[in-house]
Design a protein around this motif. Sequence first.
Motif, mmCIF file in Angstrom:
data_model
loop_
_atom_site.group_PDB
_atom_site.id
_atom_site.type_symbol
_atom_site.label_atom_id
_atom_site.label_comp_id
_atom_site.label_asym_id
_atom_site.label_seq_id
_atom_site.Cartn_x
_atom_site.Cartn_y
_atom_site.Cartn_z
ATOM 1 N N LEU A 29 0.856 -1.185 0.000
ATOM 2 C CA LEU A 29 0.000 0.000 0.000
ATOM 3 C C LEU A 29 0.895 1.239 0.000
ATOM 4 C CD1 LEU A 29 -2.922 0.981 0.117
ATOM 5 C CD2 LEU A 29 -2.737 0.984 2.593
ATOM 6 N N SER A 30 1.193 1.745 -1.185
ATOM 7 C CA SER A 30 2.101 2.880 -1.327
ATOM 8 C C SER A 30 1.308 4.137 -1.650
ATOM 9 C CB SER A 30 3.112 2.607 -2.435
ATOM 10 O OG SER A 30 3.913 3.737 -2.632
ATOM 11 N N LEU A 31 1.502 5.169 -0.858
ATOM 12 C CA LEU A 31 0.828 6.437 -1.089
ATOM 13 C C LEU A 31 1.775 7.512 -1.599
ATOM 14 C CD1 LEU A 31 -1.515 6.564 2.013
ATOM 15 C CD2 LEU A 31 -2.059 5.855 -0.294
ATOM 16 N N ALA A 32 2.984 7.131 -1.931
ATOM 17 C CA ALA A 32 3.963 8.101 -2.412
ATOM 18 C C ALA A 32 3.672 8.456 -3.864
ATOM 19 C CB ALA A 32 5.371 7.535 -2.291
ATOM 20 N N TYR A 33 3.966 9.681 -4.212
ATOM 21 C CA TYR A 33 3.790 10.106 -5.598
ATOM 22 C C TYR A 33 5.150 10.034 -6.297
ATOM 23 C CZ TYR A 33 5.244 14.438 -3.354
ATOM 24 O OH TYR A 33 5.905 15.370 -2.610
ATOM 25 N N ARG A 34 5.137 9.614 -7.537
ATOM 26 C CA ARG A 34 6.376 9.447 -8.282
ATOM 27 C C ARG A 34 6.564 10.498 -9.374
ATOM 28 N NH1 ARG A 34 7.819 6.353 -4.625
ATOM 29 N NH2 ARG A 34 7.320 4.152 -4.593
ATOM 30 N N ALA A 35 5.539 11.215 -9.706
ATOM 31 C CA ALA A 35 5.620 12.187 -10.798
ATOM 32 C C ALA A 35 6.384 13.432 -10.345
ATOM 33 C CB ALA A 35 4.226 12.571 -11.265
ATOM 34 N N GLU A 36 7.382 13.797 -11.110
ATOM 35 C CA GLU A 36 8.200 14.965 -10.788
ATOM 36 C C GLU A 36 7.376 16.254 -10.822
ATOM 37 O OE1 GLU A 36 11.588 16.901 -9.588
ATOM 38 O OE2 GLU A 36 11.326 14.752 -9.811
ATOM 39 N N GLU A 37 6.447 16.353 -11.770
ATOM 40 C CA GLU A 37 5.615 17.550 -11.886
ATOM 41 C C GLU A 37 4.743 17.748 -10.647
ATOM 42 O OE1 GLU A 37 5.424 15.067 -14.238
ATOM 43 O OE2 GLU A 37 6.842 15.946 -15.658
ATOM 44 N N VAL A 38 4.222 16.653 -10.123
ATOM 45 C CA VAL A 38 3.389 16.734 -8.920
ATOM 46 C C VAL A 38 4.230 17.154 -7.722
ATOM 47 C CG1 VAL A 38 1.928 15.408 -7.338
ATOM 48 C CG2 VAL A 38 1.760 15.031 -9.800
ATOM 49 N N HIS A 39 5.430 16.626 -7.637
ATOM 50 C CA HIS A 39 6.328 16.983 -6.537
ATOM 51 C C HIS A 39 6.663 18.472 -6.568
ATOM 52 C CE1 HIS A 39 9.453 16.556 -3.547
ATOM 53 N NE2 HIS A 39 10.305 17.141 -4.365
ATOM 54 N N VAL A 40 6.974 18.978 -7.736
ATOM 55 C CA VAL A 40 7.295 20.407 -7.879
ATOM 56 C C VAL A 40 6.080 21.261 -7.532
ATOM 57 C CG1 VAL A 40 7.896 22.199 -9.553
ATOM 58 C CG2 VAL A 40 9.142 20.043 -9.542
ATOM 59 N N ALA A 41 4.906 20.843 -7.990
ATOM 60 C CA ALA A 41 3.691 21.604 -7.694
ATOM 61 C C ALA A 41 3.392 21.625 -6.196
ATOM 62 C CB ALA A 41 2.503 21.014 -8.454
ATOM 63 N N LEU A 42 3.565 20.496 -5.516
ATOM 64 C CA LEU A 42 3.316 20.454 -4.070
ATOM 65 C C LEU A 42 4.313 21.309 -3.296
ATOM 66 C CD1 LEU A 42 2.356 16.723 -3.494
ATOM 67 C CD2 LEU A 42 0.881 18.717 -3.314
ATOM 68 N N GLU A 43 5.589 21.234 -3.660
ATOM 69 C CA GLU A 43 6.599 22.048 -2.980
ATOM 70 C C GLU A 43 6.360 23.542 -3.218
ATOM 71 O OE1 GLU A 43 9.024 21.257 -0.847
ATOM 72 O OE2 GLU A 43 8.368 19.181 -0.900
ATOM 73 N N THR A 44 5.991 23.890 -4.438
ATOM 74 C CA THR A 44 5.701 25.292 -4.746
ATOM 75 C C THR A 44 4.487 25.774 -3.962
ATOM 76 O OG1 THR A 44 6.624 25.003 -6.950
ATOM 77 C CG2 THR A 44 5.209 26.916 -6.611
ATOM 78 N N SER A 45 3.451 24.945 -3.896
ATOM 79 C CA SER A 45 2.249 25.313 -3.134
ATOM 80 C C SER A 45 2.566 25.494 -1.661
ATOM 81 C CB SER A 45 1.169 24.248 -3.302
ATOM 82 O OG SER A 45 0.796 24.138 -4.641
ATOM 83 N N ALA A 46 3.341 24.577 -1.097
ATOM 84 C CA ALA A 46 3.700 24.683 0.318
ATOM 85 C C ALA A 46 4.492 25.959 0.584
ATOM 86 C CB ALA A 46 4.503 23.456 0.745
ATOM 87 N N THR A 47 5.406 26.285 -0.311
ATOM 88 C CA THR A 47 6.203 27.500 -0.144
ATOM 89 C C THR A 47 5.345 28.753 -0.240
ATOM 90 O OG1 THR A 47 8.119 26.368 -1.077
ATOM 91 C CG2 THR A 47 8.193 28.769 -1.026
ATOM 92 N N LEU A 48 4.449 28.795 -1.224
ATOM 93 C CA LEU A 48 3.598 29.981 -1.400
ATOM 94 C C LEU A 48 2.618 30.153 -0.240
ATOM 95 C CD1 LEU A 48 2.881 29.832 -5.226
ATOM 96 C CD2 LEU A 48 4.383 31.410 -4.007
ATOM 97 N N VAL A 49 2.056 29.061 0.245
ATOM 98 C CA VAL A 49 1.098 29.154 1.350
ATOM 99 C C VAL A 49 1.795 29.628 2.626
ATOM 100 C CG1 VAL A 49 -0.353 27.770 2.886
ATOM 101 C CG2 VAL A 49 -0.567 27.533 0.420
ATOM 102 N N THR A 50 2.961 29.076 2.935
ATOM 103 C CA THR A 50 3.656 29.525 4.145
ATOM 104 C C THR A 50 4.147 30.965 3.999
ATOM 105 O OG1 THR A 50 5.723 28.503 3.388
ATOM 106 C CG2 THR A 50 4.359 27.224 4.904
#
Length: 127
Positions: A29-50
């Motif tokens: 049961l793996s919940l990790a995401y492997r797509a590089e685009e999704v990773h970049v989008a999540l990191e960017t969102s976290a940075t902008l929200v904080t």
Amino acid sequence: MTRGIRPILLLTVAVAGGATVLVATLPSLSLAYRAEEVHVALETSATLVTALAAFLLLGRLRETGSRAELVLFIGLLLLTLSNLARAVAPNFTGDNHVAVWVPLVTRVIAAGTLAAAPFVSTSRIRG
């Protein structure tokens, strides 16, 4: 009114705890995401929200001058800078141990600062 909240809270804790146990114990049961685009989008969102939250807290700090809000601002600023450095910097290969540990240590300090903020005095910084 609080009696109606208790069963919902218990159900939420049970479901979240069960999901955590399942993910931790079942390797299939793996919940990790492997797509590089999704990773970049999540990191960017976290940075902008904080960054937005830190900016809003800065405005509130300038109005009230509370020590607790200063501690919150510092914690959010550290978290923003850590997210930004981790997202902008290239992938770490593990050769440079400082580059690997700095984001982690910064996030731990930011989390400690945010956790300590409710216990800080609400007195004003300036007289």
